[in-house]
Design a protein around this motif. Structure first.
Motif, PDB file in Angstrom:
ATOM      1  N   UNK A 154      -4.900  24.504  -7.741  1.00 15.80           N
ATOM      2  CA  UNK A 154      -4.554  25.896  -8.086  1.00 15.80           C
ATOM      3  C   UNK A 154      -2.744  26.474  -8.735  1.00 15.80           C
ATOM      4  N   UNK A 155      -2.028  27.122  -8.287  1.00 10.54           N
ATOM      5  CA  UNK A 155      -0.861  27.392  -8.223  1.00 10.54           C
ATOM      6  C   UNK A 155       0.294  26.242  -7.045  1.00 10.54           C
ATOM      7  N   UNK A 156      -0.493  25.491  -6.337  1.00 10.92           N
ATOM      8  CA  UNK A 156       0.259  24.450  -5.310  1.00 10.92           C
ATOM      9  C   UNK A 156       0.720  22.783  -5.857  1.00 10.92           C
ATOM     10  N   UNK A 157       1.932  22.461  -6.060  1.00  8.79           N
ATOM     11  CA  UNK A 157       1.111  21.146  -6.214  1.00  8.79           C
ATOM     12  C   UNK A 157       1.572  20.084  -5.149  1.00  8.79           C
ATOM     13  N   UNK A 158       1.079  19.326  -5.341  1.00  7.72           N
ATOM     14  CA  UNK A 158       0.346  18.587  -3.779  1.00  7.72           C
ATOM     15  C   UNK A 158       1.472  17.527  -4.661  1.00  7.72           C
ATOM     16  N   UNK A 159       2.886  17.218  -3.733  1.00  7.77           N
ATOM     17  CA  UNK A 159       4.087  16.267  -4.338  1.00  7.77           C
ATOM     18  C   UNK A 159       4.811  16.279  -3.000  1.00  7.77           C
ATOM     19  N   UNK A 160       4.955  14.778  -2.323  1.00  3.52           N
ATOM     20  CA  UNK A 160       5.560  14.540  -0.853  1.00  3.52           C
ATOM     21  C   UNK A 160       7.355  14.719  -1.619  1.00  3.52           C
ATOM     22  N   UNK A 161       8.447  14.738  -0.556  1.00  6.07           N
ATOM     23  CA  UNK A 161       9.557  14.260  -0.563  1.00  6.07           C
ATOM     24  C   UNK A 161       9.849  12.534  -0.972  1.00  6.07           C
ATOM     25  N   UNK A 162       8.985  12.121   0.006  1.00 11.67           N
ATOM     26  CA  UNK A 162       9.347  10.520  -0.495  1.00 11.67           C
ATOM     27  C   UNK A 162       8.900  10.429  -1.847  1.00 11.67           C
ATOM     28  N   UNK A 163       7.818  10.952  -2.381  1.00 10.32           N
ATOM     29  CA  UNK A 163       7.599  10.327  -4.207  1.00 10.32           C
ATOM     30  C   UNK A 163       8.505  11.371  -4.894  1.00 10.32           C
ATOM     31  N   UNK A 164       9.087  12.837  -4.643  1.00 21.06           N
ATOM     32  CA  UNK A 164       9.763  13.026  -5.497  1.00 21.06           C
ATOM     33  C   UNK A 164      11.629  12.060  -5.451  1.00 21.06           C
ATOM     34  N   UNK A 204       0.634  -1.135   0.456  1.00 22.71           N
ATOM     35  CA  UNK A 204       0.051   0.274  -0.345  1.00 22.71           C
ATOM     36  C   UNK A 204       1.126   1.034   0.120  1.00 22.71           C
ATOM     37  N   UNK A 205       1.811   1.362   0.728  1.00 22.08           N
ATOM     38  CA  UNK A 205       2.976   2.971   0.760  1.00 22.08           C
ATOM     39  C   UNK A 205       3.577   2.403   0.253  1.00 22.08           C
ATOM     40  N   UNK A 206       4.063   1.538  -0.454  1.00 27.60           N
ATOM     41  CA  UNK A 206       4.546   1.796  -2.343  1.00 27.60           C
ATOM     42  C   UNK A 206       3.873   2.018  -3.818  1.00 27.60           C
ATOM     43  N   UNK A 207       2.309   1.659  -3.899  1.00 29.27           N
ATOM     44  CA  UNK A 207       1.286   2.170  -4.414  1.00 29.27           C
ATOM     45  C   UNK A 207       1.324   3.644  -3.892  1.00 29.27           C
ATOM     46  N   UNK A 208       0.997   3.875  -3.186  1.00 32.85           N
ATOM     47  CA  UNK A 208      -0.337   4.808  -3.236  1.00 32.85           C
ATOM     48  C   UNK A 208       0.950   5.919  -2.327  1.00 32.85           C
ATOM     49  N   UNK A 209       2.151   5.731  -1.698  1.00 35.91           N
ATOM     50  CA  UNK A 209       3.096   7.476  -1.468  1.00 35.91           C
ATOM     51  C   UNK A 209       4.372   7.079  -2.268  1.00 35.91           C
ATOM     52  N   UNK A 210       4.584   5.296  -2.332  1.00 30.93           N
ATOM     53  CA  UNK A 210       5.905   6.341  -3.126  1.00 30.93           C
ATOM     54  C   UNK A 210       5.670   6.361  -5.001  1.00 30.93           C
TER      55      UNK A 210
END
Length: 220
Positions: free
Chosen positions: A82-92, A68-74
């Motif tokens: 809007x002007x914001x991008x939702x993207x975690x450090x883990x995903x990047x 689940x973590x690999x698929x949904x988080x990583x």
């Protein structure tokens, strides 16, 4: 005179791999969590039979949680609000890891993640479990699972050649995820039980090579 062919690069030994592993920050952070939980668990005492359920349940659920973590988080696809991008450090960092799977620092959990993750885990241990002792057992087993995850994942991405049947299967599956098709084979520390349950364990011979395995979410 015929030129001498270059000497084949020597394979990494397990002891050499371990020395490199010890130079990374995340194993030390997880080990500190483990030692702290162990000391606190022994100090608190309150040993009960129900404590034995914690490691059994965690070991049974970990392959699915890992999936689940690999698929949904990583493998999180960046979202724009809007002007914001939702993207975690883990995903990047995980996208970078797919781009350069042999880059050692990218194999490990970013140390910055632990700044919020460890307080969150401690809060779960203290607030969710019915007894503090049981919560400390949870942290203790989590430290073991975390160290096993980091060691297994790291070793898969080295040229160390496994000898055990189970580890060979673990290594094969994860390398298929990286080098054949990133949409399958999401488990890392098990030989594919969760992938089989969740239908991401196809026959490699019948699975097409993905053009985006090294460039997650990019256009094919």
């Amino acid at each position: 005179m015929t030129p001498t062919s270059p000497e084949r690069r020597r394979k990494l030994t397990l002891s050499e791999a371990f020395r490199i592993f010890l130079r990374q920050p995340s194993p030390w952070i997880i080990a500190t969590l483990f030692v702290g939980a162990l000391i606190a668990r022994v100090a608190v005492g309150d040993w009960q039979l129900t404590d034995a359920l914690v490691p059994l349940i965690m070991l049974a659920l970990f392959p699915v949680v890992e999936w689940i973590i690999h698929v949904t988080v990583l493998h999180w696809r960046p979202r724009h609000l809007g002007r914001f991008t939702i993207d975690s450090l883990l995903a990047r960092k995980h996208r970078e890891h797919h781009t350069r799977p042999g880059d050692i620092p990218l194999i490990f959990i970013p140390w910055q993640t632990f700044l919020w993750l460890i307080p969150a885990l401690v809060a779960i241990a203290l607030l969710v479990f019915p007894r503090p002792a049981m919560g400390l057992t949870f942290l203790l087993i989590l430290g073991v699972l975390g160290l096993n995850y980091e060691w297994t994942h790291y070793l898969i991405h080295t040229d160390y050649q496994p000898t055990g049947r189970i580890y060979k299967a673990v290594r094969r599956n994860h390398r298929l995820h990286h080098f054949k098709n990133e949409h399958y084979w999401f488990t890392v520390t098990s030989s594919g039980t969760a992938d089989r349950i969740l239908h991401t364990y196809p026959d490699p011979g019948e699975t097409p090579n993905s053009p985006t395995a090294k460039a997650l979410h990019s256009a094919a």
